[in-house]
Enzyme design. Structure first.
Site, PDB file in Angstrom:
ATOM      1  N   ASP A 128       5.272 100.374  94.064  1.00 22.52           N
ATOM      2  CA  ASP A 128       6.250  99.407  94.582  1.00 22.52           C
ATOM      3  C   ASP A 128       6.679  98.491  93.447  1.00 22.52           C
ATOM      4  O   ASP A 128       6.676  97.265  93.571  1.00 22.52           O
ATOM      5  CB  ASP A 128       5.626  98.606  95.725  1.00 22.52           C
ATOM      6  CG  ASP A 128       6.658  97.807  96.515  1.00 22.52           C
ATOM      7  OD1 ASP A 128       7.840  98.209  96.525  1.00 22.52           O
ATOM      8  OD2 ASP A 128       6.283  96.789  97.125  1.00 22.52           O
ATOM      9  N   ASN A 133       7.503  92.151  92.028  1.00 21.99           N
ATOM     10  CA  ASN A 133       6.079  92.406  91.842  1.00 21.99           C
ATOM     11  C   ASN A 133       5.673  92.351  90.372  1.00 21.99           C
ATOM     12  O   ASN A 133       4.630  92.885  89.984  1.00 21.99           O
ATOM     13  CB  ASN A 133       5.686  93.762  92.441  1.00 21.99           C
ATOM     14  CG  ASN A 133       5.543  93.690  93.948  1.00 21.99           C
ATOM     15  OD1 ASN A 133       5.321  92.626  94.504  1.00 21.99           O
ATOM     16  ND2 ASN A 133       5.681  94.828  94.613  1.00 21.99           N
ATOM     17  N   ASP A 145       0.410  93.047  93.150  1.00 17.04           N
ATOM     18  CA  ASP A 145       0.691  93.721  94.423  1.00 17.04           C
ATOM     19  C   ASP A 145       0.616  95.240  94.301  1.00 17.04           C
ATOM     20  O   ASP A 145       1.591  95.947  94.527  1.00 17.04           O
ATOM     21  CB  ASP A 145       2.061  93.294  94.948  1.00 17.04           C
ATOM     22  CG  ASP A 145       2.225  93.599  96.427  1.00 17.04           C
ATOM     23  OD1 ASP A 145       1.225  93.948  97.067  1.00 17.04           O
ATOM     24  OD2 ASP A 145       3.352  93.501  96.934  1.00 17.04           O
TER      25      ASP A 145
END
Length: 253
Positions: A128, A133, A145
């Site tokens: 992700d 992030n 994350d």
């Protein structure tokens, strides 16, 4: 922890008694040190070069061996399973259901075709890796994350850094890959996967919300999810993504 041990700048969980995953009152949790920072500037070529270096360093470690327990990103689990969650759960308004289901199924057929003709070796991914992030502070970057870690094509951790018109994304991709190649060899044959991966992310994000809709925090945080406007917009977005999947892939300069 493996990345931190190799001096890759990640915000790793804190250990206590040799454990990072703890339980309390039936809940599992982890603790992380506080790190300040902001997201990298969109389209900043100098930052993208250094981000490419960071991603190359991370992938040099992650390509060394596979995950034991994490799944592999694919059309079935990110695409078809996501669509089933949305359709079976009755999340799409009845008035928009035929249009949404039709464009989603057509899009998944295109994505399947792209995956079928693209050869890649899955590696461990952040999964992700979008600018939100990544923490930028004092000319340094920290990855955070990592709860969506999974196996998949390396380009999955690269394409979310690209923004803007095609000519802008071409320049950004060039900077990212130039930095990346200093630490790990990028595979250009994965480039056709970019728009297919974006299509899967669109479906997966809606399904991610749907799967957590029983959590009272989600209707409060995402009140627009159940609205006709949201699903009408999704139909338009998926149609646009259908065109993007069929366009000529990005290429390196």
């Amino acid at each position: 922890l493996e990345l931190a041990e190799r001096e890759i700048p990640v915000v790793a969980p804190l250990e206590r008694d040799g454990q990072t995953l703890h339980t309390h009152a039936g809940f599992r949790f982890a603790l992380f040190p506080r790190r300040g920072g902001r997201a990298p500037e969109p389209g900043n070529l100098d930052q993208l070069y250094r981000l490419g270096q960071l991603l190359g360093r991370m992938h040099a470690v992650s390509a060394s061996h596979p995950f034991e327990h994490r799944e592999t990103l694919g059309v079935e689990n990110f695409g078809h399973a996501s669509l089933s969650t949305l359709l079976d759960g009755g999340f799409v308004p009845r008035s928009l259901l035929p249009a949404y289901e039709s464009v989603a199924r057509d899009l998944l057929k295109r994505v399947e075709d792209v995956f079928a003709r693209t050869d890649f070796q899955p590696i461990r991914l952040h999964g992700d890796c979008h600018p939100g992030n990544i923490l930028a502070r004092d000319d340094a970057f920290y990855l955070v994350d990592l709860d969506d870690c999974r196996m998949g094509p390396s380009v999955q951790d690269i394409w979310m850094m690209l923004a803007g018109e095609r000519h802008e994304r071409l320049g950004q991709l060039s900077e990212l890959v130039e930095g990346y190649n200093e630490f790990h060899d990028f595979t250009p044959r994965e480039l056709p996967l970019i728009e297919a991966l974006r299509a899967l992310r669109l479906l997966h994000y809606s399904a991610w919300l749907a799967r957590r809709w029983d959590d009272p925090a989600f209707p409060m945080s995402f009140p627009w999810f159940g609205s006709e406007r949201y699903w009408g917009d999704q139909i338009l977005i998926l149609r646009e993504q259908m065109s993007a999947v069929q366009e000529e892939p990005l290429k390196l300069f």
